[in-house]
Structures are given as structure tokens and as C-alpha cells.
Design an enzyme around this catalytic site. Structure first.
Site, PDB file in Angstrom:
ATOM      1  N   ASP A 177      17.772  36.489  -6.680  1.00  0.00           N
ATOM      2  CA  ASP A 177      17.421  35.099  -6.414  1.00  0.00           C
ATOM      3  C   ASP A 177      18.665  34.380  -5.896  1.00  0.00           C
ATOM      4  O   ASP A 177      19.768  34.918  -5.955  1.00  0.00           O
ATOM      5  CB  ASP A 177      16.798  34.396  -7.620  1.00  0.00           C
ATOM      6  CG  ASP A 177      17.727  34.235  -8.810  1.00  0.00           C
ATOM      7  OD1 ASP A 177      18.772  34.917  -8.849  1.00  0.00           O
ATOM      8  OD2 ASP A 177      17.417  33.428  -9.694  1.00  0.00           O
ATOM      9  N   TYR A 217      21.948  31.943  -5.190  1.00  0.00           N
ATOM     10  CA  TYR A 217      23.033  31.412  -6.017  1.00  0.00           C
ATOM     11  C   TYR A 217      22.599  30.060  -6.587  1.00  0.00           C
ATOM     12  O   TYR A 217      21.955  29.262  -5.904  1.00  0.00           O
ATOM     13  CB  TYR A 217      24.299  31.226  -5.194  1.00  0.00           C
ATOM     14  CG  TYR A 217      24.908  32.504  -4.675  1.00  0.00           C
ATOM     15  CD1 TYR A 217      25.336  33.505  -5.544  1.00  0.00           C
ATOM     16  CD2 TYR A 217      25.092  32.703  -3.307  1.00  0.00           C
ATOM     17  CE1 TYR A 217      25.926  34.669  -5.068  1.00  0.00           C
ATOM     18  CE2 TYR A 217      25.685  33.872  -2.829  1.00  0.00           C
ATOM     19  CZ  TYR A 217      26.089  34.843  -3.706  1.00  0.00           C
ATOM     20  OH  TYR A 217      26.671  36.003  -3.240  1.00  0.00           O
ATOM     21  N   PHE A 222      23.062  37.063  -0.913  1.00  0.00           N
ATOM     22  CA  PHE A 222      24.499  37.311  -1.075  1.00  0.00           C
ATOM     23  C   PHE A 222      25.388  36.385  -0.233  1.00  0.00           C
ATOM     24  O   PHE A 222      26.598  36.362  -0.419  1.00  0.00           O
ATOM     25  CB  PHE A 222      24.865  38.780  -0.790  1.00  0.00           C
ATOM     26  CG  PHE A 222      24.268  39.742  -1.772  1.00  0.00           C
ATOM     27  CD1 PHE A 222      24.759  39.830  -3.070  1.00  0.00           C
ATOM     28  CD2 PHE A 222      23.203  40.558  -1.415  1.00  0.00           C
ATOM     29  CE1 PHE A 222      24.204  40.717  -3.986  1.00  0.00           C
ATOM     30  CE2 PHE A 222      22.639  41.445  -2.325  1.00  0.00           C
ATOM     31  CZ  PHE A 222      23.142  41.521  -3.616  1.00  0.00           C
ATOM     32  N   HIS A 267      24.422  47.454  -8.533  1.00  0.00           N
ATOM     33  CA  HIS A 267      24.602  46.111  -7.990  1.00  0.00           C
ATOM     34  C   HIS A 267      26.098  45.860  -7.770  1.00  0.00           C
ATOM     35  O   HIS A 267      26.942  46.359  -8.526  1.00  0.00           O
ATOM     36  CB  HIS A 267      24.029  45.085  -8.975  1.00  0.00           C
ATOM     37  CG  HIS A 267      23.857  43.722  -8.397  1.00  0.00           C
ATOM     38  ND1 HIS A 267      24.883  42.807  -8.345  1.00  0.00           N
ATOM     39  CD2 HIS A 267      22.785  43.125  -7.849  1.00  0.00           C
ATOM     40  CE1 HIS A 267      24.447  41.697  -7.785  1.00  0.00           C
ATOM     41  NE2 HIS A 267      23.185  41.859  -7.471  1.00  0.00           N
TER      42      HIS A 267
END
Length: 237
Positions: A76, A78, A89, A202
Site C-alpha cells: 500500500d 507510503y 516504492f 521484501h
């Protein structure tokens, strides 16, 4: 994008998308799941919630379906003020790099011998990637300030799963880069006989160096074959 840096309207007609995505997006918002999501967003805005990003569908605006060469899947947006710019990202130019993005640039430098982009511009903005065929898609497309995953399970996943299926059913082979368990849970939507599937932990500091598949050292950018010398071999499409 909105000058306020946050969502101002729950009207999806104000969210630009590339023409190739329009039928899929319109079908979603005409569905019960889409209508329920819009109702939820409208209620939260009316209650004074600060929601990011200002343009939830920006990934679908900058990367038309026919141009997609790679998909990088996030979770989701920031949740800090001024960070989210509608691409997984990515942060707006001049914004301090979040730890996961620092690790992404670190792996690109290790893998491709390419230095990080200059700061403040473009800094951590991945708009150039999006415009050249990298679909930077979060599975949930809005979030409330300082509340990670606050909009998870509200309906965005129905749309983003449909986007993944659409790309996976298209005529062109695509590189799917799935980092972390959440992204990897979408692998069932992808025909691995037709597409290249790259999976690792991740890039967050909590998992980037841990087994079973550390993100640092994964070599995904070199394997993808679309970041030669930090750029692109040719134009997408």
C-alpha cells in the site's frame, strides 16, 4: 497531481488513467465492490481523514497496458505526508528516501553497477520507470496518514488483481518482480509458462538480508534484462 499532496475527491472520474485501462477501471467502479470502495473513501474524506496519494490510479495513467514490460508489486502507499506519489516504492522528488527504496537502489548499484539517481531530482521518484514500461502497482491504492494498511480489504484489491490478470493475459511476455510474502501471494494470477517470475524477500530492512531469498543479492534487475546500464535497451511497445 493535486497540489495538496493528498486525496481531495472520491470521484474516480477525476483520476486519470491511460485509455487502454479505461474499460477495466470503469467496469470496476460500476461494480458493487467499486461502489462500496467509493462510498468508504467519501465517508473517510467527510470525516476529515488525510488520505494519500492525491491520484490513486497514477500507475495506470503513466504505464498503459500495451507498454508494460515489467511489474513491481507493492502493498500500500507510503503513509507519511508528502511521500506517496501513486507509484509503488516511489516518492516525490526531494523527499528523503524510505528504507525500502534505499535498498532497491543499493541492489541496482550492486547488480548493474549503476549509481543511485541524483538528489533531490529525481531523487526517489520512479516516474521515469513508469513512463518506460514498469508498472509500479500497489495492491491497495490509498492509505490514511500514519496508518499503514488502513485501507486494506476495502476493495482496491479487486481492481489491482484484475490489473494483474489483464497484464498476465496479454500478448507480450512480462517480468513480474514479487518481493515479500504479500506480493508473492499473487503468483497464482500469473501464467509462469509465459512470463518471467522473479521472487525475493521484501526490500525493507527487516527482511532484505534474511533467508530464504535475501533481496540484497537477488539480481532481479539484471535478470529482468530491461535495465542495461541503468537505462533501457529500446522504447517499450
Amino acid at each position: 497531481m493535486s497540489g495538496s499532496g493528498q486525496l481531495e475527491s472520491a470521484d474516480p472520474r477525476r483520476w486519470a488513467v491511460a485509455p487502454g485501462w479505461r474499460p477495466l477501471v470503469d467496469a470496476f467502479f460500476a461494480s458493487p465492490a467499486g461502489a462500496k470502495l467509493i462510498g468508504f473513501l467519501a465517508d473517510r474524506l467527510a470525516a476529515g481523514a488525510v488520505i494519500f496519494p492525491p491520484q490513486p490510479l497514477r500507475a495506470l495513467e503513466l504505464t498503459p497496458p500495451e507498454a508494460v514490460r515489467a511489474v513491481i508489486l507493492g502493498q500500500d502507499p507510503y503513509h507519511g505526508r508528502g511521500q506517496a506519489e501513486g507509484l509503488a516504492f516511489s516518492v516525490a522528488p526531494g523527499v528523503r528516501l524510505p528504507p525500502s527504496l534505499r535498498n532497491i537502489f543499493k541492489e541496482i548499484q550492486r547488480d548493474l553497477k549503476t549509481p543511485p539517481p541524483p538528489f533531490p531530482t529525481p531523487g526517489g521518484s520512479l516516474v521515469a520507470w513508469a513512463k518506460q514500461g514498469v508498472l509500479l502497482l500497489n495492491t491497495c491504492l490509498t492509505v490514511e496518514e500514519a496508518q499503514p494498511a488502513s485501507h486494506a480489504g476495502r476493495g482496491w484489491e479487486v481492481l489491482t488483481d484484475a490489473v494483474i490478470r489483464h497484464v498476465a493475459s496479454g500478448p507480450q511476455p512480462v517480468v513480474f518482480m514479487l518481493w515479500g510474502a504479500h506480493a508473492q501471494s499473487k503468483r497464482a494470477l500469473i501464467d509462469t509458462a509465459r512470463h518471467k517470475l522473479l521472487m525475493a524477500n521484501h526490500p525493507s530492512p527487516l527482511s532484505a538480508l534474511r533467508p530464504p531469498t535475501p533481496f540484497i543479492g537477488c539480481g532481479h534487475f539484471g535478470q529482468a534484462g530491461i535495465w542495461p546500464d541503468g537505462g533501457w535497451a529500446d522504447s517499450p511497445g
